[in-house]
Design an enzyme around this catalytic site. Structure first.
Site, PDB file in Angstrom:
ATOM      1  N   GLU A  86      21.140  24.494 -30.263  1.00  0.00           N
ATOM      2  CA  GLU A  86      20.146  23.920 -29.358  1.00  0.00           C
ATOM      3  C   GLU A  86      18.725  24.295 -29.787  1.00  0.00           C
ATOM      4  O   GLU A  86      17.811  23.473 -29.708  1.00  0.00           O
ATOM      5  CB  GLU A  86      20.396  24.405 -27.922  1.00  0.00           C
ATOM      6  CG  GLU A  86      21.639  23.838 -27.272  1.00  0.00           C
ATOM      7  CD  GLU A  86      22.912  24.571 -27.674  1.00  0.00           C
ATOM      8  OE1 GLU A  86      22.812  25.565 -28.427  1.00  0.00           O
ATOM      9  OE2 GLU A  86      24.005  24.149 -27.256  1.00  0.00           O
ATOM     10  N   PRO A 141      30.940  31.590 -40.690  1.00  0.00           N
ATOM     11  CA  PRO A 141      31.465  31.651 -39.318  1.00  0.00           C
ATOM     12  C   PRO A 141      30.372  31.378 -38.290  1.00  0.00           C
ATOM     13  O   PRO A 141      29.214  31.746 -38.472  1.00  0.00           O
ATOM     14  CB  PRO A 141      31.991  33.090 -39.201  1.00  0.00           C
ATOM     15  CG  PRO A 141      32.225  33.525 -40.617  1.00  0.00           C
ATOM     16  CD  PRO A 141      31.144  32.860 -41.416  1.00  0.00           C
ATOM     17  N   GLU A 144      20.371  31.283 -42.278  1.00  0.00           N
ATOM     18  CA  GLU A 144      20.363  30.834 -43.669  1.00  0.00           C
ATOM     19  C   GLU A 144      21.222  29.591 -43.901  1.00  0.00           C
ATOM     20  O   GLU A 144      21.337  29.133 -45.034  1.00  0.00           O
ATOM     21  CB  GLU A 144      20.840  31.973 -44.584  1.00  0.00           C
ATOM     22  CG  GLU A 144      19.909  33.172 -44.554  1.00  0.00           C
ATOM     23  CD  GLU A 144      20.260  34.234 -45.592  1.00  0.00           C
ATOM     24  OE1 GLU A 144      19.326  34.812 -46.187  1.00  0.00           O
ATOM     25  OE2 GLU A 144      21.466  34.486 -45.814  1.00  0.00           O
ATOM     26  N   ASN A 182      27.042  19.992 -35.486  1.00  0.00           N
ATOM     27  CA  ASN A 182      26.105  18.941 -35.863  1.00  0.00           C
ATOM     28  C   ASN A 182      26.209  18.526 -37.337  1.00  0.00           C
ATOM     29  O   ASN A 182      25.779  19.271 -38.230  1.00  0.00           O
ATOM     30  CB  ASN A 182      24.683  19.421 -35.562  1.00  0.00           C
ATOM     31  CG  ASN A 182      23.666  18.316 -35.667  1.00  0.00           C
ATOM     32  OD1 ASN A 182      23.987  17.190 -36.007  1.00  0.00           O
ATOM     33  ND2 ASN A 182      22.420  18.640 -35.373  1.00  0.00           N
ATOM     34  N   PRO A 183      26.707  17.312 -37.629  1.00  0.00           N
ATOM     35  CA  PRO A 183      26.793  16.850 -39.013  1.00  0.00           C
ATOM     36  C   PRO A 183      25.461  16.342 -39.566  1.00  0.00           C
ATOM     37  O   PRO A 183      25.361  16.034 -40.761  1.00  0.00           O
ATOM     38  CB  PRO A 183      27.813  15.701 -38.930  1.00  0.00           C
ATOM     39  CG  PRO A 183      27.602  15.139 -37.559  1.00  0.00           C
ATOM     40  CD  PRO A 183      27.252  16.316 -36.680  1.00  0.00           C
ATOM     41  N   LEU A 184      24.446  16.250 -38.712  1.00  0.00           N
ATOM     42  CA  LEU A 184      23.152  15.730 -39.162  1.00  0.00           C
ATOM     43  C   LEU A 184      22.384  16.733 -40.011  1.00  0.00           C
ATOM     44  O   LEU A 184      21.543  16.347 -40.829  1.00  0.00           O
ATOM     45  CB  LEU A 184      22.301  15.329 -37.954  1.00  0.00           C
ATOM     46  CG  LEU A 184      22.893  14.250 -37.044  1.00  0.00           C
ATOM     47  CD1 LEU A 184      21.980  13.992 -35.865  1.00  0.00           C
ATOM     48  CD2 LEU A 184      23.160  12.966 -37.821  1.00  0.00           C
ATOM     49  N   GLU A 185      22.669  18.025 -39.816  1.00  0.00           N
ATOM     50  CA  GLU A 185      21.930  19.044 -40.582  1.00  0.00           C
ATOM     51  C   GLU A 185      22.227  18.948 -42.078  1.00  0.00           C
ATOM     52  O   GLU A 185      21.288  18.899 -42.887  1.00  0.00           O
ATOM     53  CB  GLU A 185      22.239  20.430 -40.017  1.00  0.00           C
ATOM     54  CG  GLU A 185      21.642  20.613 -38.623  1.00  0.00           C
ATOM     55  CD  GLU A 185      22.142  21.868 -37.931  1.00  0.00           C
ATOM     56  OE1 GLU A 185      22.850  22.668 -38.579  1.00  0.00           O
ATOM     57  OE2 GLU A 185      21.832  22.058 -36.737  1.00  0.00           O
TER      58      GLU A 185
END
Length: 435
Positions: free
Chosen positions: A61, A274, A316, A340-343
Protein backbone atom coordinates in the site's frame (compact mmCIF):
# COMPACT_ATOMS: atom_id res chain seq x y z
CA UNK A 1 -25.53 2.40 16.72
CA UNK A 2 -26.07 -0.62 18.95
CA UNK A 3 -23.71 -2.66 16.77
CA UNK A 4 -20.97 -0.03 17.03
CA UNK A 5 -21.41 0.06 20.80
CA UNK A 6 -21.11 -3.73 20.99
CA UNK A 7 -18.02 -3.59 18.73
CA UNK A 8 -16.40 -0.97 21.00
CA UNK A 9 -17.06 -2.95 24.17
CA UNK A 10 -15.83 -6.19 22.59
CA UNK A 11 -12.54 -4.71 21.42
CA UNK A 12 -11.97 -2.99 24.74
CA UNK A 13 -12.37 -6.36 26.47
CA UNK A 14 -10.03 -7.93 23.93
CA UNK A 15 -7.29 -5.31 24.38
CA UNK A 16 -5.11 -7.52 26.63
CA UNK A 17 -5.35 -10.37 24.11
CA UNK A 18 -4.47 -8.07 21.22
CA UNK A 19 -1.36 -6.87 23.05
CA UNK A 20 -0.42 -10.49 23.86
CA UNK A 21 -0.82 -11.30 20.16
CA UNK A 22 1.62 -8.52 19.24
CA UNK A 23 4.10 -9.83 21.80
CA UNK A 24 3.79 -13.38 20.45
CA UNK A 25 4.26 -12.05 16.92
CA UNK A 26 7.40 -10.29 18.14
CA UNK A 27 9.12 -13.62 18.84
CA UNK A 28 9.82 -13.93 15.12
CA UNK A 29 9.98 -10.18 14.46
CA UNK A 30 11.08 -8.06 17.42
CA UNK A 31 9.73 -4.91 15.76
CA UNK A 32 6.23 -5.95 16.85
CA UNK A 33 7.09 -5.39 20.51
CA UNK A 34 8.63 -2.00 19.83
CA UNK A 35 6.64 1.24 19.81
CA UNK A 36 3.69 -0.39 21.59
CA UNK A 37 2.65 3.01 22.90
CA UNK A 38 1.77 4.02 19.34
CA UNK A 39 -0.62 1.06 19.11
CA UNK A 40 -2.43 2.62 22.09
CA UNK A 41 -2.79 6.05 20.45
CA UNK A 42 0.34 7.82 21.69
CA UNK A 43 1.46 9.29 18.38
CA UNK A 44 5.19 10.08 18.71
CA UNK A 45 6.35 13.62 19.43
CA UNK A 46 7.10 16.07 17.97
CA UNK A 47 4.08 16.36 15.73
CA UNK A 48 2.04 19.02 13.95
CA UNK A 49 -1.73 19.15 14.16
CA UNK A 50 -4.39 20.02 11.63
CA UNK A 51 -3.07 18.15 8.61
CA UNK A 52 -3.97 15.13 6.47
CA UNK A 53 -3.57 11.57 7.76
CA UNK A 54 -3.18 8.78 5.18
CA UNK A 55 -3.27 5.16 6.32
CA UNK A 56 -1.23 2.60 4.36
CA UNK A 57 -1.34 -0.74 6.17
CA UNK A 58 1.80 -2.37 4.79
CA UNK A 59 4.54 -2.28 2.15
CA UNK A 60 2.39 -2.78 -0.95
CA UNK A 61 0.00 0.00 0.00
CA UNK A 62 2.87 2.39 0.77
CA UNK A 63 4.43 1.79 -2.65
CA UNK A 64 1.07 2.22 -4.38
CA UNK A 65 0.55 5.53 -2.59
CA UNK A 66 3.91 7.03 -3.50
CA UNK A 67 2.74 9.10 -6.47
CA UNK A 68 -0.32 10.36 -4.57
CA UNK A 69 1.67 11.29 -1.47
CA UNK A 70 4.16 13.23 -3.58
CA UNK A 71 1.25 15.21 -5.02
CA UNK A 72 -0.07 15.94 -1.53
CA UNK A 73 3.34 17.21 -0.43
CA UNK A 74 3.56 19.44 -3.49
CA UNK A 75 0.03 20.85 -3.26
CA UNK A 76 -0.17 21.24 0.53
CA UNK A 77 3.27 22.44 1.65
CA UNK A 78 1.80 24.15 4.73
CA UNK A 79 -0.18 21.14 5.98
CA UNK A 80 1.33 18.30 7.95
CA UNK A 81 1.07 15.10 5.93
CA UNK A 82 0.98 12.08 8.24
CA UNK A 83 1.28 8.50 7.00
CA UNK A 84 0.32 5.70 9.33
CA UNK A 85 0.98 1.99 8.90
CA UNK A 86 0.20 -1.14 10.87
CA UNK A 87 3.21 -3.33 10.14
CA UNK A 88 6.93 -2.79 10.82
CA UNK A 89 7.75 -3.40 7.14
CA UNK A 90 5.22 -0.76 6.11
CA UNK A 91 6.75 1.62 8.63
CA UNK A 92 10.25 1.02 7.26
CA UNK A 93 9.02 1.63 3.70
CA UNK A 94 7.45 4.97 4.67
CA UNK A 95 10.70 6.13 6.24
CA UNK A 96 12.66 4.96 3.20
CA UNK A 97 10.44 6.71 0.65
CA UNK A 98 9.58 9.95 2.44
CA UNK A 99 12.01 10.45 5.33
CA UNK A 100 11.24 13.51 7.42
CA UNK A 101 9.02 15.07 4.75
CA UNK A 102 6.06 13.35 6.43
CA UNK A 103 5.00 12.54 9.97
CA UNK A 104 4.80 8.83 10.65
CA UNK A 105 3.54 6.47 13.34
CA UNK A 106 1.44 3.34 13.72
CA UNK A 107 -2.33 3.61 13.44
CA UNK A 108 -3.68 2.66 16.88
CA UNK A 109 -5.82 -0.36 17.62
CA UNK A 110 -9.45 0.42 16.79
CA UNK A 111 -10.38 0.78 20.46
CA UNK A 112 -12.17 3.89 21.77
CA UNK A 113 -9.58 5.26 24.22
CA UNK A 114 -6.70 4.58 21.80
CA UNK A 115 -8.33 6.19 18.77
CA UNK A 116 -9.61 9.13 20.86
CA UNK A 117 -6.07 9.86 22.06
CA UNK A 118 -4.72 9.54 18.48
CA UNK A 119 -7.26 12.04 17.13
CA UNK A 120 -6.75 14.40 20.08
CA UNK A 121 -3.02 14.48 19.40
CA UNK A 122 -3.18 15.03 15.64
CA UNK A 123 -6.56 16.79 15.19
CA UNK A 124 -6.50 16.15 11.42
CA UNK A 125 -8.61 17.98 8.87
CA UNK A 126 -8.91 14.75 6.85
CA UNK A 127 -8.39 11.02 7.30
CA UNK A 128 -7.69 8.93 4.19
CA UNK A 129 -8.03 5.15 4.24
CA UNK A 130 -7.06 2.77 1.44
CA UNK A 131 -8.61 -0.28 -0.26
CA UNK A 132 -10.51 -2.33 2.38
CA UNK A 133 -9.12 -0.67 5.51
CA UNK A 134 -12.39 -0.16 7.40
CA UNK A 135 -11.97 0.81 11.07
CA UNK A 136 -15.55 1.28 12.32
CA UNK A 137 -14.70 2.95 15.63
CA UNK A 138 -12.08 5.39 14.32
CA UNK A 139 -14.22 6.26 11.30
CA UNK A 140 -17.26 6.94 13.49
CA UNK A 141 -15.18 9.21 15.74
CA UNK A 142 -13.87 11.14 12.72
CA UNK A 143 -17.43 11.66 11.51
CA UNK A 144 -18.50 12.89 14.96
CA UNK A 145 -15.64 15.41 14.94
CA UNK A 146 -16.39 16.61 11.38
CA UNK A 147 -13.06 15.28 10.08
CA UNK A 148 -13.32 14.72 6.33
CA UNK A 149 -13.20 11.02 5.41
CA UNK A 150 -11.97 9.59 2.12
CA UNK A 151 -11.59 5.95 1.08
CA UNK A 152 -9.21 5.69 -1.88
CA UNK A 153 -8.31 2.86 -4.24
CA UNK A 154 -11.33 1.05 -2.84
CA UNK A 155 -11.18 -2.69 -3.34
CA UNK A 156 -13.84 -5.21 -2.33
CA UNK A 157 -13.59 -8.73 -3.72
CA UNK A 158 -16.59 -11.05 -3.93
CA UNK A 159 -15.15 -13.01 -1.01
CA UNK A 160 -14.76 -9.88 1.13
CA UNK A 161 -18.23 -8.71 0.13
CA UNK A 162 -19.73 -11.96 1.41
CA UNK A 163 -17.78 -11.69 4.67
CA UNK A 164 -18.72 -8.06 5.28
CA UNK A 165 -22.39 -8.71 4.50
CA UNK A 166 -22.49 -10.95 7.60
CA UNK A 167 -21.76 -7.86 9.72
CA UNK A 168 -23.70 -5.44 7.50
CA UNK A 169 -25.31 -3.44 10.36
CA UNK A 170 -21.78 -2.48 11.53
CA UNK A 171 -20.19 -1.93 8.12
CA UNK A 172 -22.96 -0.08 6.24
CA UNK A 173 -22.94 2.96 8.58
CA UNK A 174 -19.13 2.88 8.48
CA UNK A 175 -19.14 3.16 4.68
CA UNK A 176 -21.64 6.00 4.70
CA UNK A 177 -19.51 8.06 7.07
CA UNK A 178 -17.08 8.52 4.17
CA UNK A 179 -17.50 11.74 2.23
CA UNK A 180 -16.27 9.89 -0.86
CA UNK A 181 -15.37 6.31 -1.75
CA UNK A 182 -13.01 6.13 -4.74
CA UNK A 183 -12.85 2.64 -6.21
CA UNK A 184 -10.27 0.86 -8.36
CA UNK A 185 -12.83 -0.27 -10.93
CA UNK A 186 -16.51 -0.42 -11.81
CA UNK A 187 -16.71 -3.97 -10.43
CA UNK A 188 -15.39 -2.82 -7.07
CA UNK A 189 -17.79 0.12 -7.09
CA UNK A 190 -20.66 -2.33 -7.64
CA UNK A 191 -19.53 -4.40 -4.66
CA UNK A 192 -19.47 -1.34 -2.38
CA UNK A 193 -23.01 -0.47 -3.50
CA UNK A 194 -24.13 -4.04 -2.73
CA UNK A 195 -22.64 -3.66 0.74
CA UNK A 196 -24.80 -0.59 1.33
CA UNK A 197 -22.70 2.41 0.32
CA UNK A 198 -24.75 5.29 -1.06
CA UNK A 199 -24.27 5.76 -4.81
CA UNK A 200 -23.73 9.52 -4.40
CA UNK A 201 -20.58 8.82 -2.35
CA UNK A 202 -18.98 6.37 -4.81
CA UNK A 203 -16.73 7.20 -7.77
CA UNK A 204 -14.62 4.89 -9.96
CA UNK A 205 -11.31 6.76 -10.13
CA UNK A 206 -9.01 3.95 -11.34
CA UNK A 207 -6.26 2.02 -9.64
CA UNK A 208 -3.44 3.88 -7.88
CA UNK A 209 -1.23 0.83 -8.33
CA UNK A 210 -0.77 1.78 -11.99
CA UNK A 211 0.77 5.10 -10.92
CA UNK A 212 4.19 3.67 -10.18
CA UNK A 213 7.49 4.96 -11.50
CA UNK A 214 11.21 4.32 -11.27
CA UNK A 215 13.12 6.87 -9.20
CA UNK A 216 16.79 7.59 -8.63
CA UNK A 217 16.77 5.68 -5.35
CA UNK A 218 15.67 2.47 -7.09
CA UNK A 219 18.28 2.90 -9.81
CA UNK A 220 21.02 3.47 -7.24
CA UNK A 221 19.96 0.32 -5.43
CA UNK A 222 20.00 -1.55 -8.75
CA UNK A 223 23.65 -0.57 -9.24
CA UNK A 224 24.45 -1.71 -5.70
CA UNK A 225 22.86 -5.14 -6.20
CA UNK A 226 24.40 -5.57 -9.65
CA UNK A 227 27.87 -5.37 -8.11
CA UNK A 228 27.07 -8.56 -6.21
CA UNK A 229 25.61 -10.35 -9.22
CA UNK A 230 27.73 -9.37 -12.21
CA UNK A 231 31.32 -9.26 -10.98
CA UNK A 232 33.25 -10.59 -13.96
CA UNK A 233 32.26 -9.57 -17.48
CA UNK A 234 34.31 -12.47 -18.84
CA UNK A 235 31.98 -14.95 -17.18
CA UNK A 236 28.82 -16.04 -18.91
CA UNK A 237 25.98 -13.95 -17.50
CA UNK A 238 23.51 -16.07 -15.57
CA UNK A 239 19.79 -15.98 -16.23
CA UNK A 240 17.89 -14.76 -13.17
CA UNK A 241 14.49 -16.04 -12.11
CA UNK A 242 13.07 -13.89 -9.31
CA UNK A 243 10.17 -15.11 -7.18
CA UNK A 244 8.75 -12.20 -5.19
CA UNK A 245 6.63 -11.84 -2.06
CA UNK A 246 6.42 -15.54 -1.22
CA UNK A 247 4.26 -16.99 1.53
CA UNK A 248 4.35 -20.29 3.36
CA UNK A 249 3.92 -23.07 0.80
CA UNK A 250 5.06 -20.99 -2.18
CA UNK A 251 8.72 -21.87 -1.69
CA UNK A 252 8.09 -25.61 -1.79
CA UNK A 253 6.38 -25.27 -5.18
CA UNK A 254 9.11 -22.96 -6.48
CA UNK A 255 12.04 -25.05 -5.26
CA UNK A 256 10.57 -28.22 -6.76
CA UNK A 257 10.24 -26.43 -10.10
CA UNK A 258 13.74 -24.96 -9.77
CA UNK A 259 15.37 -28.35 -9.19
CA UNK A 260 13.67 -29.60 -12.35
CA UNK A 261 14.99 -26.61 -14.28
CA UNK A 262 18.56 -27.04 -13.04
CA UNK A 263 19.01 -30.25 -15.05
CA UNK A 264 18.59 -28.22 -18.25
CA UNK A 265 19.77 -24.80 -17.03
CA UNK A 266 22.52 -25.43 -14.45
CA UNK A 267 23.55 -21.75 -14.45
CA UNK A 268 20.06 -20.47 -13.63
CA UNK A 269 20.00 -18.31 -10.47
CA UNK A 270 16.87 -18.31 -8.32
CA UNK A 271 16.26 -15.13 -6.30
CA UNK A 272 13.77 -15.67 -3.48
CA UNK A 273 12.09 -12.74 -1.72
CA UNK A 274 9.80 -13.77 1.18
CA UNK A 275 6.94 -11.38 1.88
CA UNK A 276 7.49 -11.28 5.65
CA UNK A 277 10.89 -10.77 7.32
CA UNK A 278 10.06 -13.20 10.12
CA UNK A 279 10.17 -16.01 7.54
CA UNK A 280 13.69 -15.28 6.25
CA UNK A 281 15.35 -17.92 8.45
CA UNK A 282 12.67 -20.50 7.70
CA UNK A 283 13.07 -20.06 3.94
CA UNK A 284 16.87 -20.25 4.18
CA UNK A 285 16.58 -23.53 6.09
CA UNK A 286 14.16 -24.91 3.49
CA UNK A 287 16.58 -24.16 0.64
CA UNK A 288 19.43 -25.93 2.42
CA UNK A 289 17.21 -28.91 3.23
CA UNK A 290 16.51 -29.20 -0.50
CA UNK A 291 20.26 -29.55 -1.09
CA UNK A 292 20.63 -26.19 -2.79
CA UNK A 293 23.56 -23.84 -2.26
CA UNK A 294 22.51 -20.52 -0.80
CA UNK A 295 23.71 -16.93 -0.50
CA UNK A 296 22.00 -14.29 1.61
CA UNK A 297 21.70 -10.62 0.74
CA UNK A 298 22.20 -9.75 4.42
CA UNK A 299 25.71 -11.21 4.24
CA UNK A 300 26.55 -8.81 1.39
CA UNK A 301 28.64 -11.45 -0.41
CA UNK A 302 29.31 -11.68 -4.13
CA UNK A 303 27.27 -14.35 -5.91
CA UNK A 304 29.54 -16.95 -7.50
CA UNK A 305 28.15 -20.41 -8.11
CA UNK A 306 25.35 -20.35 -5.53
CA UNK A 307 22.04 -21.62 -6.85
CA UNK A 308 19.71 -19.51 -4.67
CA UNK A 309 20.05 -15.90 -3.55
CA UNK A 310 17.78 -15.09 -0.61
CA UNK A 311 16.88 -11.41 -0.57
CA UNK A 312 16.52 -11.19 3.20
CA UNK A 313 16.39 -7.41 3.16
CA UNK A 314 13.83 -4.61 3.01
CA UNK A 315 13.25 -2.06 0.30
CA UNK A 316 15.24 -3.77 -2.46
CA UNK A 317 12.58 -5.68 -4.37
CA UNK A 318 11.98 -3.02 -7.05
CA UNK A 319 15.70 -2.88 -7.81
CA UNK A 320 15.82 -6.67 -7.95
CA UNK A 321 12.98 -6.66 -10.50
CA UNK A 322 15.16 -4.48 -12.71
CA UNK A 323 17.96 -7.10 -12.66
CA UNK A 324 15.84 -10.18 -13.27
CA UNK A 325 14.98 -11.96 -16.51
CA UNK A 326 11.76 -13.67 -15.43
CA UNK A 327 9.52 -12.86 -12.46
CA UNK A 328 6.99 -14.95 -10.57
CA UNK A 329 4.69 -13.31 -8.04
CA UNK A 330 4.15 -15.19 -4.78
CA UNK A 331 0.89 -15.41 -2.88
CA UNK A 332 -0.77 -16.61 -6.09
CA UNK A 333 -0.49 -20.34 -5.35
CA UNK A 334 -2.72 -20.25 -2.26
CA UNK A 335 -5.57 -18.32 -0.64
CA UNK A 336 -3.57 -15.07 -0.33
CA UNK A 337 -4.78 -13.86 -3.72
CA UNK A 338 -1.48 -12.74 -5.23
CA UNK A 339 0.68 -9.62 -5.17
CA UNK A 340 1.06 -6.70 -7.53
CA UNK A 341 2.24 -7.83 -11.01
CA UNK A 342 2.52 -4.21 -12.17
CA UNK A 343 5.79 -3.61 -10.31
CA UNK A 344 7.87 -6.02 -12.46
CA UNK A 345 5.84 -4.91 -15.49
CA UNK A 346 7.25 -1.42 -14.98
CA UNK A 347 10.67 -2.89 -15.86
CA UNK A 348 9.49 -4.72 -19.01
CA UNK A 349 9.75 -8.09 -17.27
CA UNK A 350 7.78 -11.19 -18.26
CA UNK A 351 5.63 -12.25 -15.32
CA UNK A 352 4.30 -15.68 -14.36
CA UNK A 353 1.63 -16.00 -11.65
CA UNK A 354 -0.17 -18.86 -9.98
CA UNK A 355 -3.88 -19.67 -10.28
CA UNK A 356 -5.15 -17.30 -7.56
CA UNK A 357 -4.77 -13.60 -8.36
CA UNK A 358 -8.14 -12.62 -6.87
CA UNK A 359 -6.68 -9.43 -5.35
CA UNK A 360 -6.04 -8.15 -8.88
CA UNK A 361 -9.01 -9.35 -10.95
CA UNK A 362 -9.35 -6.25 -13.13
CA UNK A 363 -5.60 -5.83 -13.57
CA UNK A 364 -5.27 -9.48 -14.53
CA UNK A 365 -8.08 -9.13 -17.06
CA UNK A 366 -6.28 -6.27 -18.76
CA UNK A 367 -2.92 -8.08 -18.72
CA UNK A 368 -4.43 -11.25 -20.18
CA UNK A 369 -6.21 -9.31 -22.92
CA UNK A 370 -2.92 -7.64 -23.84
CA UNK A 371 -0.98 -10.95 -23.85
CA UNK A 372 1.10 -9.48 -21.05
CA UNK A 373 1.20 -12.23 -18.41
CA UNK A 374 1.36 -16.01 -18.00
CA UNK A 375 -1.07 -17.52 -15.48
CA UNK A 376 -0.94 -21.13 -14.34
CA UNK A 377 -3.89 -23.37 -13.51
CA UNK A 378 -4.33 -25.20 -10.23
CA UNK A 379 -3.08 -28.58 -11.52
CA UNK A 380 0.51 -29.63 -10.77
CA UNK A 381 1.78 -26.08 -10.11
CA UNK A 382 5.45 -27.09 -9.82
CA UNK A 383 5.40 -28.92 -13.14
CA UNK A 384 3.59 -26.04 -14.88
CA UNK A 385 5.90 -23.47 -13.35
CA UNK A 386 9.03 -25.31 -14.51
CA UNK A 387 7.55 -25.67 -17.99
CA UNK A 388 6.65 -21.98 -18.37
CA UNK A 389 9.99 -20.73 -17.05
CA UNK A 390 11.75 -23.12 -19.47
CA UNK A 391 9.68 -21.82 -22.40
CA UNK A 392 10.67 -18.24 -21.60
CA UNK A 393 14.34 -19.12 -21.15
CA UNK A 394 14.32 -20.70 -24.60
CA UNK A 395 12.40 -17.85 -26.24
CA UNK A 396 14.00 -14.43 -25.57
CA UNK A 397 11.60 -12.80 -28.01
CA UNK A 398 8.65 -14.12 -26.03
CA UNK A 399 10.24 -12.70 -22.87
CA UNK A 400 10.58 -9.35 -24.59
CA UNK A 401 7.04 -9.21 -25.96
CA UNK A 402 5.43 -10.15 -22.65
CA UNK A 403 7.43 -7.46 -20.84
CA UNK A 404 6.71 -4.78 -23.43
CA UNK A 405 2.99 -5.59 -23.46
CA UNK A 406 2.85 -5.42 -19.67
CA UNK A 407 4.54 -2.02 -19.61
CA UNK A 408 2.03 -0.71 -22.16
CA UNK A 409 -0.83 -1.76 -19.86
CA UNK A 410 0.77 0.09 -16.93
CA UNK A 411 1.31 3.31 -18.89
CA UNK A 412 -2.16 3.23 -20.46
CA UNK A 413 -3.89 3.13 -17.08
CA UNK A 414 -2.02 5.77 -15.13
CA UNK A 415 -3.79 8.86 -13.79
CA UNK A 416 -5.65 7.70 -10.65
CA UNK A 417 -3.39 9.83 -8.42
CA UNK A 418 -4.54 13.03 -10.14
CA UNK A 419 -8.21 12.07 -9.79
CA UNK A 420 -7.68 11.23 -6.12
CA UNK A 421 -5.93 14.55 -5.48
CA UNK A 422 -8.84 16.38 -7.10
CA UNK A 423 -11.23 14.76 -4.59
CA UNK A 424 -8.97 15.77 -1.70
CA UNK A 425 -8.89 19.35 -2.95
CA UNK A 426 -12.67 19.47 -3.31
CA UNK A 427 -13.29 18.11 0.20
CA UNK A 428 -10.76 20.38 1.87
CA UNK A 429 -12.07 23.39 -0.02
CA UNK A 430 -15.57 22.60 1.26
CA UNK A 431 -14.10 22.60 4.76
CA UNK A 432 -12.27 25.90 4.30
CA UNK A 433 -8.72 24.48 3.99
CA UNK A 434 -6.31 26.16 1.60
CA UNK A 435 -3.41 24.68 -0.35
Amino acid sequence: MIYLLFYRILLLLLLPLLLIFLLIRSKSNKAYRQRLAERLGFFPKPYQQGGIVVHAASVGEVIALKSFIEKLLLNYPDLAITITSFTPTGSAQITKLFGDRVQHGYLPLDILPCTALFLHRLQPKMMIFMETELWPNLIAQCAQQNIKLLLINGRLSKKSLTSYQKIGPLIKPCLNHFDKILTQSQENLSHFLQLGAQASRCVNSGNLKFDISVNAQVMAKKVELAKLLFTDERQEQRSIWLVASTHDGDETIVLTAFKTLLSQYPRLLLVLVPRHPERFAQVAKLCLEQGLSLAKRSENTVINNEQVWLLDSLGELMAAFALSDIVTMGGSFNAVGGHNPLEPALFNKPVIVGPNMSNFNEIMQQLRQADAIVQLTADEPSHQLAKEVSVLLQQPERQKSLGENALKVVLANQGASEKTLAQVQALLASNGAKS
